[in-house]
Structure formats: structure tokens, C-alpha cells
Design a protein around this motif. Sequence first.
Motif, mmCIF file in Angstrom:
data_model
loop_
_atom_site.group_PDB
_atom_site.id
_atom_site.type_symbol
_atom_site.label_atom_id
_atom_site.label_comp_id
_atom_site.label_asym_id
_atom_site.label_seq_id
_atom_site.Cartn_x
_atom_site.Cartn_y
_atom_site.Cartn_z
ATOM 1 N N SER A 77 0.865 -1.184 0.000
ATOM 2 C CA SER A 77 0.000 0.000 0.000
ATOM 3 C C SER A 77 0.899 1.231 0.000
ATOM 4 O O SER A 77 1.689 1.427 0.927
ATOM 5 C CB SER A 77 -0.912 0.001 1.224
ATOM 6 O OG SER A 77 -1.722 1.163 1.234
ATOM 7 N N PHE A 78 0.772 2.037 -1.049
ATOM 8 C CA PHE A 78 1.638 3.199 -1.224
ATOM 9 C C PHE A 78 0.798 4.443 -1.459
ATOM 10 O O PHE A 78 -0.159 4.424 -2.236
ATOM 11 C CB PHE A 78 2.580 2.986 -2.418
ATOM 12 C CG PHE A 78 3.317 4.231 -2.839
ATOM 13 C CD1 PHE A 78 4.468 4.630 -2.175
ATOM 14 C CD2 PHE A 78 2.846 5.020 -3.882
ATOM 15 C CE1 PHE A 78 5.150 5.787 -2.552
ATOM 16 C CE2 PHE A 78 3.516 6.174 -4.271
ATOM 17 C CZ PHE A 78 4.670 6.556 -3.602
ATOM 18 N N THR A 79 1.157 5.531 -0.809
ATOM 19 C CA THR A 79 0.571 6.841 -1.073
ATOM 20 C C THR A 79 1.703 7.798 -1.393
ATOM 21 O O THR A 79 2.656 7.921 -0.618
ATOM 22 C CB THR A 79 -0.229 7.362 0.135
ATOM 23 O OG1 THR A 79 -1.263 6.428 0.455
ATOM 24 C CG2 THR A 79 -0.860 8.704 -0.176
ATOM 25 N N GLY A 80 1.599 8.469 -2.546
ATOM 26 C CA GLY A 80 2.653 9.393 -2.947
ATOM 27 C C GLY A 80 2.436 9.861 -4.371
ATOM 28 O O GLY A 80 1.320 9.831 -4.893
ATOM 29 N N SER A 81 3.512 10.271 -5.005
ATOM 30 C CA SER A 81 3.422 10.829 -6.347
ATOM 31 C C SER A 81 3.184 9.738 -7.383
ATOM 32 O O SER A 81 3.491 8.557 -7.161
ATOM 33 C CB SER A 81 4.703 11.590 -6.693
ATOM 34 O OG SER A 81 5.772 10.687 -6.890
ATOM 35 N N ALA A 82 2.673 10.166 -8.548
ATOM 36 C CA ALA A 82 2.428 9.206 -9.625
ATOM 37 C C ALA A 82 3.727 8.575 -10.112
ATOM 38 O O ALA A 82 3.785 7.374 -10.394
ATOM 39 C CB ALA A 82 1.698 9.900 -10.775
ATOM 40 N N ALA A 83 4.784 9.386 -10.209
ATOM 41 C CA ALA A 83 6.061 8.861 -10.690
ATOM 42 C C ALA A 83 6.615 7.804 -9.742
ATOM 43 O O ALA A 83 7.081 6.741 -10.172
ATOM 44 C CB ALA A 83 7.060 10.002 -10.864
#
Length: 486
Positions: free
Chosen positions: A231-237
Motif C-alpha cells: 500500500s503506497f501513497t505518494g506521487s504518480a512517478a
Amino acid sequence: MLDTILKSADAPALLGGVWLVEGPTAERVGPYTRSVVSRARVAGEGDVHAAVRHAAAYAKQMARLAPATRASVLETASRLATEHRSEVARLIALELGKPVKDGLGEMDRVADTFAVCAAEARQIGGDNLPVAGWERGIGNTALTYRAPAGVALAITPFNAPANLLAHKLGASFAAGNTTIVKAPPQAPAVSAAIVALLLAAGAPVEAVQLLHGGGEVGAALCAAPEVAVVSFTGSAATGAAVARAAGAKRLVLELGGNAATIICEDADLAAAARMCARTGYTNSGQSCISVQRVYVHKSGFDGFVRQVTGEVAALKVGDPLDPSTDVGSMVDDQAAARVAAWAADAGEAGARITTGGTRDGATLKPTVVAGPPADAAVVTQEVFGALVAVLPYDDFDEVLRECNTSRFGLQAGIFTHDVRKIMTAWRELEVGGLIVNGTSNFRLDHVPFGGVKDSGFGRESPRFMVDDYTVVKTLILRGMSIWGEQ
């Protein structure tokens, strides 16, 4: 350990049930104080392997915790979040420059999130399948239950470090997993405090491993075969890099946005202006659903620009530890400089900067850009800063198409009392959520949240995350049926 972290602002790692302070460290310089506010024990050689090894070894033990036991721990964590809200909000202000009143609100949400996770833990179950509805199923019984996935990896962002970690860690614990937390370098002490809070609530030390470090640590953890779900939350790149590193694993990616809010001709302009000013600069606009593009019907455009400019100019900018501060600093000088440069570029292309546009270090004065060209960076890119762009529109169908030109699709807002427009926007806008008579920047932690296109996939709310953190296991009883055998 919770009290130690809150008082010292040191951020130890947690491996195999042991809090580690000795080893390589990284200092976090507060973007507003300009001084060292915390120190993290960063992952050294072998720590990633150790974290994965411990997590895999503990997975079976965690899976045997009854859902009621997990729920009880999470309910206690909710109470502790309320008890320690002031101390954690202070850490958030120091590490990130986020106003303390916003940090207090974030901790209220942490309490809610843990409470909702507890409720979802109590609902985990399964199904008795209608196998006898088909001829080959006659005489048999089939049951399912949701089993823990095993090892979950939570990679959290800096902008809401307490609540977004509570979502990932709380839901994973509710599901019966052991969790590896990779903390953001900008908020190590806040992350350590939330982990320590869950342990103080009674979670076994086997429930979580905590590592600090940069992208290389996250990439190595993603690639570990023992990890079942990421599970990751952050920028699209960065999300794309996470997906590449993880390979064939279950992924929940909540990525960026450049959210649009539409203000129709029947809207209350004054109320809309107040709400845009309040939600466009919370946490200096460093939110994936922060108000960024505001499309106003041309009949009210000039009036809205005047009103929103006045509301934004009245926001108090300054020390994040001051309870009256509305806007503190951004995460670092580079972020503030980027947003200021984008505003200047828009101005050179013909837009009007009606307020703001200047910075002092990491503190960007709240900025309104009126009438930027459609191809300006403040329109097409994720600003993630204290800037709102206001654009006129003429036709409703046209503005929906304009909103959809974005490569992002997280959330949108619309101000109108026209039910037909509301339903049309809900159907046509390429976003994961639509807020009616509110801006894009509104979220309830127990409601599905997530996006489409480059804003990611999966939904972050405890109910949906528990599904992501569990697997369906089926039991077929041959020759035994509760349905009848003819």
C-alpha cells in the motif's frame, strides 16, 4: 517508548520487537524553525532483509489473533490518539511546518480511523456459497472466509503522516497481518509515534516493523518476495516505480491529483470563495485533493476572483506552533520555490496574480492565479502547494471536458443546486469521488477514497483496505450438504 519519542523527537527503528537507536542517523531540519527537530535511525545494510525475515516469521502468529482481540487493541489506540493529540500535533508542526491546529485535526482523524478499523475487524467473516444452485454442486457445501494476506508493506507520505499511516497500519492489523512500515524521511518522529501508539495500545511487537530511509529502502522492501501486499501513497512517478519494483503483488496505489472544483451560475459565490480559501491552503496546499483548479461560470468569475482574493489575503501565515496560524511552511525550500516559479510563469503568460506569489524560505505566501492559460503548469501539473488557479468557463459540458483533460482523476467538487448537473458531473467526470456544494478537499475516513487514471487504483478506507489486506479461502465439503441432495 511512546513517551520517549514524543519528548525527545528521536525516531528509532523497530526490528524484531526491538527499538533501535544506535546506527546511522539522519537529521530532519524543520522547514519553519530552520533547526534540527528530529533524528531518525535510518536503515543500514541488512536491515531490510531483517525486517522482511521477522515479518514473515511473525505472520502466522499474527493471523491467530482473534478479530475481537484486534478490535480491542484498535479501540484502545483510538483513545490513546485522543489523549496524545497535542504532543503529536506539535511533532507534525515541527517536522513539516503544518499549523498545529491542522495537526490537532489530523489526530482527531487518527482516532476516528483506528475506531473504524476496530469496527471493520469485528465484521471480518465469510460466506456460505449457494453451490446447490447448480447441478454439479448438489450434495456439497462450500464456505469461504477472509484470511490475512501475511506480510503487508505500508509506504506513507509526509503530508498527512499520522492519519495515512493509521489507515494503512490500522487496516492491516485489523486484517490480521504483520506490517512493515517504511516512514517518510520528512516525518520520521511522527511515524514512529503512531507505531509506538499502536504498541502501547496492546498490539504485539510482532505486529509491525519500522524502517526509516529513502527510496532505495522502499524499493528493496517492495521487491521482497515475502511481501504479499503493498500500500503506497505518494506521487504518480514514485507509484510507477513502486509497481515496477513490486512485480506480481497486490497493490493499492493512492497517487497524485490536480483537483478541479466547478462553481456554477447558481452557486453562492461568497460561500464558495470562503470554502476555497479555507480548503485550498490547508497544509499549504500539500494534499492530493487540495483545491487547485477552480472553474467559475463567466457570469460570476470577476466577483469570485475578488472575493476569494480577499479571503486568501486574510489568512494568517506564520509560526505553525501558533494556534492562530492558518498557513505554515511547505515541506522544504525547493517545494516553495517550485510553486512560486510556476506562479511567475503563469503571470508571464498573461495570468493575474491577485495575491501572494512570494516566499520566505519554505513559506510561500498563499497565492491566487486568475485566468492562467490552459497549458500553464499551475493547470496541467500537480501543484501540491499554496496556490489556487481560477479559470472562467461558459458551457457546462465544456467545463466537464476541460476537467477531464487532466491525467489525474482523484476527486472533484461542484457548487450547484441543479440536480441534473450534479448527476451529469457524477457520471461524466473521470474521478474517484465528487463533492457536492463543497470543494475537492473533503474526505471522510470511513468512506471509499481513491482515484482513476494516474491518481492510482484501489480505495483507501478501512472496509475496502481490509479486503485488500486479506485473501478469500474456500472450503468445499464433498458429500455433505445443508441444501438437500436431490
